[in-house]
Design a protein around this motif. Sequence first.
Motif, PDB file in Angstrom:
ATOM      1  N   GLU A 171       0.879  -1.172   0.000  1.00  0.00           N
ATOM      2  CA  GLU A 171       0.000   0.000   0.000  1.00  0.00           C
ATOM      3  C   GLU A 171       0.910   1.213   0.000  1.00  0.00           C
ATOM      4  O   GLU A 171       1.714   1.407   0.930  1.00  0.00           O
ATOM      5  N   PHE A 173       1.013   5.350  -0.387  1.00  0.00           N
ATOM      6  CA  PHE A 173       0.238   6.572  -0.402  1.00  0.00           C
ATOM      7  C   PHE A 173       0.978   7.636  -1.210  1.00  0.00           C
ATOM      8  O   PHE A 173       2.136   7.943  -0.921  1.00  0.00           O
ATOM      9  N   PRO A 178      -4.077   6.660  -3.008  1.00  0.00           N
ATOM     10  CA  PRO A 178      -3.375   5.430  -2.634  1.00  0.00           C
ATOM     11  C   PRO A 178      -3.203   4.481  -3.817  1.00  0.00           C
ATOM     12  O   PRO A 178      -4.036   4.418  -4.725  1.00  0.00           O
ATOM     13  N   VAL A 262      -9.216   1.800  -0.394  1.00  0.00           N
ATOM     14  CA  VAL A 262      -8.027   1.838   0.446  1.00  0.00           C
ATOM     15  C   VAL A 262      -8.231   0.916   1.647  1.00  0.00           C
ATOM     16  O   VAL A 262      -9.285   0.884   2.259  1.00  0.00           O
TER      17      VAL A 262
END
Length: 358
Positions: A171, A173, A178, A262
């Motif tokens: 993940e 950002f 994201p 997300v």
Amino acid sequence: MQPEVVILGAGPVGCTLALLLQRSGRTVAVCGSSARSPADAPPRPIALSYASRLILERADAWAGLAVTPIETVHVSQRDGFGTTRLTSADAGVPALGYVIDYRSLARSLADIVRSRELWAPHSAGPELGENAALLVHAEGSGNYDTDKSYAQTALIGIIEAEPAAQSTAYERFTAQGPLALLPLGAAYGMIWAMPPGKAAALAASDASSFLEALQYAFGERAGHFRSVSGRSAAPLALRVRARKASLREVYVGNSAQTLHPVAGQGLNLGLRDAWDLASSAAGAADPGASTVLERYVALRRLDATATIRFTDLLASAFTGTNPLTRLLRGAALGALDACTPARRFFARRMIFGASAIP
């Protein structure tokens, strides 16, 4: 024979609920379209939490699914310090989650529902629902009290990299939204949120330009991106229905709430809806009684509210170029990575919601 419970919608949440209810002795009908996704439909990678695995196992629907386990989640931000690694050992589970193509999951669950003779034609829904003790809305759409656009579009696709994907999900950002890479076999399923204009341009770009942009946004931690296939786009929004139940009617899954992707909570939250509704109705003389639905709403309140708010916070607070915000994001990621109890709590909260599945 008139079924006790009629479920409108034959997606994964509706089908899982039907199987759980039948297992507890209820008579159920699932009313959905018999149409199948075309073979050339773009892939839609989705992550199932370990709790969702337990729910599907209780529904006798896990065996045979082609899933890729996630043992580690690596979280970072573009142009900023701070990283966090969540592991299955942190959470005390065999895997944090499992990645599967949504079409494969939906097809498998629908086939099981058909094999159990729970399927009813979509056209039969109004008549069956009118006479049912409980009507469940699992259509994936409806009228919402909250309808918030994120002014973002998710680009979805399959990425092949060198080295090949294994059991780590990422993940990342970025200033514009994201970016998630989920291991799907030897490739990655990509879900990349960004402003609609940029998404349209990248969706239409040639593969080389797309991969260059992806490599720049993501960095080198997953290796070198070699190819992209199956690109598609979907607008992102938060939609929430305030009242989840009324007289002999209840709303589950995306009919109750639709989330930003997300943290991958949308489908998992819907499957927890199915689990709690089936648990509330088990053993009740009348599955649509007000006491049953009140118990269900009470069970879901904390999990749904907390998950909706947390997902919305991540979608908003972890986007943007403000230096102070970026500094705070980095500090939060670093602090989480340094504190084992905090990592364990966070990982288990993402897996199980407000409470663990027994």
